[in-house]
Scaffold this active site. Structure first.
Site, PDB file in Angstrom:
ATOM      1  CG  ASN A  10      -1.801   1.149   1.363  1.00 37.31           C
ATOM      2  OD1 ASN A  10      -1.781   2.047   0.513  1.00 37.31           O
ATOM      3  ND2 ASN A  10      -2.604   1.170   2.410  1.00 37.31           N
ATOM      4  NE  ARG A  87      -6.268   1.295   0.454  1.00 35.84           N
ATOM      5  CZ  ARG A  87      -6.213   2.479   1.039  1.00 35.84           C
ATOM      6  NH1 ARG A  87      -5.069   2.938   1.481  1.00 35.84           N
ATOM      7  NH2 ARG A  87      -7.294   3.193   1.188  1.00 35.84           N
ATOM      8  CG  HIS A 176     -13.173   2.877   4.128  1.00 37.67           C
ATOM      9  ND1 HIS A 176     -13.853   3.840   4.839  1.00 37.67           N
ATOM     10  CD2 HIS A 176     -11.857   3.123   4.330  1.00 37.67           C
ATOM     11  CE1 HIS A 176     -12.997   4.632   5.458  1.00 37.67           C
ATOM     12  NE2 HIS A 176     -11.771   4.218   5.155  1.00 37.67           N
ATOM     13  CG  LEU A 205     -16.849   3.437  12.892  1.00 35.49           C
ATOM     14  CD1 LEU A 205     -17.516   3.374  14.251  1.00 35.49           C
ATOM     15  CD2 LEU A 205     -17.458   4.539  12.034  1.00 35.49           C
ATOM     16  CG  ASN A 207      -6.722   7.730  11.648  1.00 32.32           C
ATOM     17  OD1 ASN A 207      -6.991   8.340  12.680  1.00 32.32           O
ATOM     18  ND2 ASN A 207      -5.668   6.933  11.534  1.00 32.32           N
ATOM     19  N   GLY A 208     -10.238   7.381   8.719  1.00 31.75           N
ATOM     20  CA  GLY A 208     -11.349   7.652   7.802  1.00 31.75           C
ATOM     21  C   GLY A 208     -12.520   6.794   8.236  1.00 31.75           C
ATOM     22  NE  ARG A 237     -10.210  12.226   4.632  1.00 29.88           N
ATOM     23  CZ  ARG A 237     -10.115  10.897   4.504  1.00 29.88           C
ATOM     24  NH1 ARG A 237     -11.184  10.134   4.655  1.00 29.88           N
ATOM     25  NH2 ARG A 237      -8.972  10.353   4.177  1.00 29.88           N
ATOM     26  NE  ARG A 281      -5.640   4.864  20.611  1.00 30.62           N
ATOM     27  CZ  ARG A 281      -4.748   4.315  19.811  1.00 30.62           C
ATOM     28  NH1 ARG A 281      -4.229   3.158  20.107  1.00 30.62           N
ATOM     29  NH2 ARG A 281      -4.367   4.927  18.722  1.00 30.62           N
ATOM     30  CB  ILE A 328     -13.327   4.068  16.202  1.00 35.77           C
ATOM     31  CG1 ILE A 328     -12.230   5.130  16.131  1.00 35.77           C
ATOM     32  CG2 ILE A 328     -14.451   4.489  17.130  1.00 35.77           C
ATOM     33  CD1 ILE A 328     -12.681   6.464  15.532  1.00 35.77           C
ATOM     34  CD  GLU A 330     -11.024  -3.906  13.973  1.00 38.25           C
ATOM     35  OE1 GLU A 330      -9.965  -4.219  14.542  1.00 38.25           O
ATOM     36  OE2 GLU A 330     -11.100  -3.725  12.741  1.00 38.25           O
ATOM     37  CD  GLU A 381      -8.794  -1.702   4.744  1.00 40.86           C
ATOM     38  OE1 GLU A 381      -9.047  -0.940   3.819  1.00 40.86           O
ATOM     39  OE2 GLU A 381      -8.421  -1.321   5.871  1.00 40.86           O
TER      40      GLU A 381
HETATM   41  P1  ADP Z   1      -6.630   3.774   9.877  1.00 40.43           P
HETATM   42  O1  ADP Z   1      -7.871   4.285   9.251  1.00 40.43           O
HETATM   43  O2  ADP Z   1      -5.477   4.732   9.797  1.00 40.43           O
HETATM   44  O3  ADP Z   1      -6.288   2.350   9.491  1.00 40.43           O
HETATM   45  P2  ADP Z   1      -7.402   2.601  12.408  1.00 40.43           P
HETATM   46  O4  ADP Z   1      -8.405   1.663  11.809  1.00 40.43           O
HETATM   47  O5  ADP Z   1      -6.204   2.008  13.049  1.00 40.43           O
HETATM   48  O6  ADP Z   1      -6.957   3.745  11.423  1.00 40.43           O
HETATM   49  O7  ADP Z   1      -8.195   3.454  13.520  1.00 40.43           O
HETATM   50  C1  ADP Z   1      -7.608   4.498  14.220  1.00 40.43           C
HETATM   51  C2  ADP Z   1      -8.597   5.022  15.238  1.00 40.43           C
HETATM   52  O8  ADP Z   1      -8.958   3.946  16.129  1.00 40.43           O
HETATM   53  C3  ADP Z   1      -8.040   6.136  16.093  1.00 40.43           C
HETATM   54  O9  ADP Z   1      -9.018   7.155  16.266  1.00 40.43           O
HETATM   55  C4  ADP Z   1      -7.798   5.450  17.420  1.00 40.43           C
HETATM   56  O10 ADP Z   1      -7.886   6.329  18.503  1.00 40.43           O
HETATM   57  C5  ADP Z   1      -8.949   4.470  17.448  1.00 40.43           C
HETATM   58  N1  ADP Z   1      -8.724   3.444  18.468  1.00 40.43           N
HETATM   59  C6  ADP Z   1      -7.778   2.493  18.511  1.00 40.43           C
HETATM   60  N2  ADP Z   1      -7.852   1.806  19.687  1.00 40.43           N
HETATM   61  C7  ADP Z   1      -8.872   2.358  20.393  1.00 40.43           C
HETATM   62  C8  ADP Z   1      -9.457   2.122  21.681  1.00 40.43           C
HETATM   63  N3  ADP Z   1      -9.006   1.158  22.482  1.00 40.43           N
HETATM   64  N4  ADP Z   1     -10.505   2.882  22.061  1.00 40.43           N
HETATM   65  C9  ADP Z   1     -10.970   3.862  21.260  1.00 40.43           C
HETATM   66  N5  ADP Z   1     -10.463   4.142  20.044  1.00 40.43           N
HETATM   67  C10 ADP Z   1      -9.433   3.409  19.614  1.00 40.43           C
END
Ligand code: ADP
Length: 394
Positions: A10, A87, A176, A205, A207-208, A237, A281, A328, A330, A381
Site C-alpha cells: 500500500n 492497494r 473502504h 471507523l 481515521n477515515g 475530515r 482514545r 474505533i 473494533e 484489508e
Molecule cells: P486507519 O484508518 O489509519 O487504518 P485505524 O483503523 O487504526 O486507522 O483506527 C484508528 C482510530 O482507532 C483512532 O481514532 C484510534 O484512537 C482508534 N482506536 C484504537 N484503539 C482504540 C481504543 N481502544 N478505544 C478507542 N479508540 C481506539
C-alpha cells in the site's frame, strides 16, 4: 500445491505499508512500513513474529525501499513468493473488481488519477517500482472503490447537471470497499448465513470513516462520495457540510479553495470539534475528565454515524445485522453503545457485557437477546487483497 504467499503493498506519497500474507495463516508472516521516503530520514521498519528490525535509507525513494525489502520478503517466504497485490484507492468506473496489472490496466489507473490526485499517483509510483523490480511475478491491483460499483444509479448520482457526470465523472464512488466486503463476508460466516443471501449495515471507523449497505454480497449504498470527504465525521475530515460553506467562507473571509480544502480535510472532524485531538482514545480519556470539546466531538460523531446508518437502511429490504469495524469500531465500546442508542427505531439494543468484551481484535456478537444482530468484526484489508490476488493467479 503448498500454501502460497502474497506480498501486499500500500503505497502513499512518502510511505509504503506492506504485509506478507500466507493463504492458510491468519497472522502475517512479515509486516512493516517504509516511511519518510524521499527525505534524509527515510527508514524501513519490519516485524517478523516477535522480532522487529529497521534499516535507515537516507534519501531512498519507493524503488530503493522496495529493493531493500525484497531480500527480507524472500527470506520470510523461504523463496516462495507467488504474487504481489497492490492497494489502489480509485478505480473510477473502469474497475468493478481486482485487475491483473499490465500496460492496459496501468493506463486505466492513470486515466482516473484526476479523481484521486493525492492517492493514485502515489499508488502508481509503488506499482511501477514493483513491476520493474519483480517483472516475473503476477501483480494485481485491488481498488477501494471497486466494491461500490454495484450501487444503483439513484444512489450514486448527485443532483447536479447531467453533463458533470457524463463528461467529467462527477458521481459518488465510495471507498473502504475492500474492508466493507471483507467484514460483511466474515459476519455472514459468524452468523451462519450465506454471504450471497444476507443483508448488512457496516460502520468502518478508523481515521477515515464510512458506512455501507451490503445486500447479498453487493454494496448498495455507502456514505463516501466523489472523494473520501463526504459522509461521517472522521479523525480530521468534516464529512458532510452545507455545500454553500465554500462560497460562504470565500465571500466572508476571503479564503482560497486550497485553504478551504485543507481546513475540511485536515483541521476538521474530531480534531476540529474537540480542539484537542483526532485520536478517539485521547478523546475518550479527555471526556472522562470532563473536557467539553472531547465530549461534544464524541456526541456529534455518534449521532452523525447513527443518522448515516439509518439512511443506509433505505437500501436494504431486510437487516441481518449491523457490523462495527476499524480501529474505533473494533475497540470502542462507548462509541458502539452511544451509536446504537440513537437507533432504537431499528430495534437495536446492546448487551453491555458482550460490548465491553469485544476489544483488541476480539470478534463477537454484542446485541441483547431478542434484538437484531450487532457484530464486532476486525477488518483485514491486507488479507482480502491477498485473496483477490490469489483468485486472479488461479
Ligand atoms: P486507519 O484508518 O489509519 O487504518 P485505524 O483503523 O487504526 O486507522 O483506527 C484508528 C482510530 O482507532 C483512532 O481514532 C484510534 O484512537 C482508534 N482506536 C484504537 N484503539 C482504540 C481504543 N481502544 N478505544 C478507542 N479508540 C481506539
Amino acid at each position: 500445491m503448498s500454501a502460497r504467499n502474497i506480498l501486499v503493498i500500500n503505497c502513499g506519497s512518502s510511505s509504503i505499508k506492506f504485509a506478507l500474507v500466507n493463504e492458510t495463516q491468519e497472522t502475517f508472516m512479515l509486516s512493516g512500513l517504509a516511511e519518510r521516503l524521499g527525505s534524509p530520514e527515510a527508514v524501513l521498519h519490519w516485524q517478523q513474529g516477535e522480532q522487529k528490525d529497521s534499516l535507515v535509507l537516507p534519501g531512498a525513494d519507493h524503488r530503493l525501499a522496495l529493493s531493500h525489502l525484497l531480500p527480507v520478503v524472500q527470506q520470510a517466504a523461504a523463496g516462495e513468493l507467488h504474487g504481489i497485490g497492490h492497494r489502489v484507492v480509485h478505480g473510477g468506473e473502469h474497475f468493478s473488481g481486482a485487475s491483473r496489472l499490465d500496460a492496459t490496466s496501468l493506463q486505466a489507473i492513470r486515466q482516473v488519477a484526476p479523481l484521486a490526485p493525492l492517492h493514485n499517483p502515489a499508488n502508481l509510483q509503488g506499482i511501477e517500482a514493483a513491476m520493474k523490480l519483480f517483472p516475473e511475478l503476477v501483480q494485481v491491483a485491488v481498488f477501494d472503490t471497486a466494491f461500490h460499483q454495484s450501487l444503483p444509479e439513484h444512489a450514486y448520482r448527485y443532483a447536479v447537471p447531467q453533463a458533470l457526470y457524463a463528461e467529467h465523472g462527477v458521481r459518488r464512488y465510495g471507498f473502504h470497499g475492500t474492508s466493507h466486503r471483507y467484514v460483511s463476508q466474515k459476519a455472514a460466516q459468524m452468523a451462519g448465513l450465506p454471504a450471497e443471501a444476507s443483508s448488512w449495515l457496516v460502520a468502518h471507523l478508523g481515521n477515515g470513516c464510512s458506512t455501507c449497505a451490503v445486500e447479498n454480497g453487493h454494496s448498495r449504498d455507502t456514505s463516501m462520495g466523489l472523494t473520501p470527504l463526504e459522509g461521517l465525521v472522521m479523525g480530521t475530515r468534516s464529512g458532510d457540510v452545507d455545500p454553500n460553506l465554500h462560497s460562504h467562507l470565500a465571500r466572508t473571509l476571503g479564503w482560497s479553495l486550497e485553504q478551504i480544502d485543507s481546513m475540511l480535510n485536515k483541521d476538521s472532524g474530531l480534531l476540529g470539534l474537540s480542539g484537542l485531538s483526532n485520536d478517539m482514545r485521547t478523546l475518550e480519556q479527555a471526556r472522562e475528565q470532563g473536557h467539553d470539546g472531547a465530549t461534544l466531538a464524541i456526541e456529534v460523531f455518534c449521532y452523525r454515524l447513527a443518522k448515516s446508518l439509518a439512511a443506509m437502511s433505505c437500501a436494504l429490504r431486510r437487516l441481518d445485522g449491523l457490523i462495527f469495524t476499524g480501529g474505533i469500531g473494533e475497540n470502542s465500546a462507548l462509541i458502539r453503545s452511544k451509536t446504537v442508542n440513537h437507533l432504537s427505531l431499528l430495534g437495536l439494543q446492546l448487551d453491555a457485557q458482550a460490548n465491553a468484551r469485544c476489544v483488541r481484535g476480539v470478534a463477537g456478537a454484542i446485541h441483547a437477546d431478542g434484538h437484531p444482530r450487532v457484530l464486532v468484526v476486525p477488518t483485514n484489508e491486507e488479507r482480502q487483497i491477498a485473496l483477490d490476488t490469489l483468485a486472479l493467479l488461479d
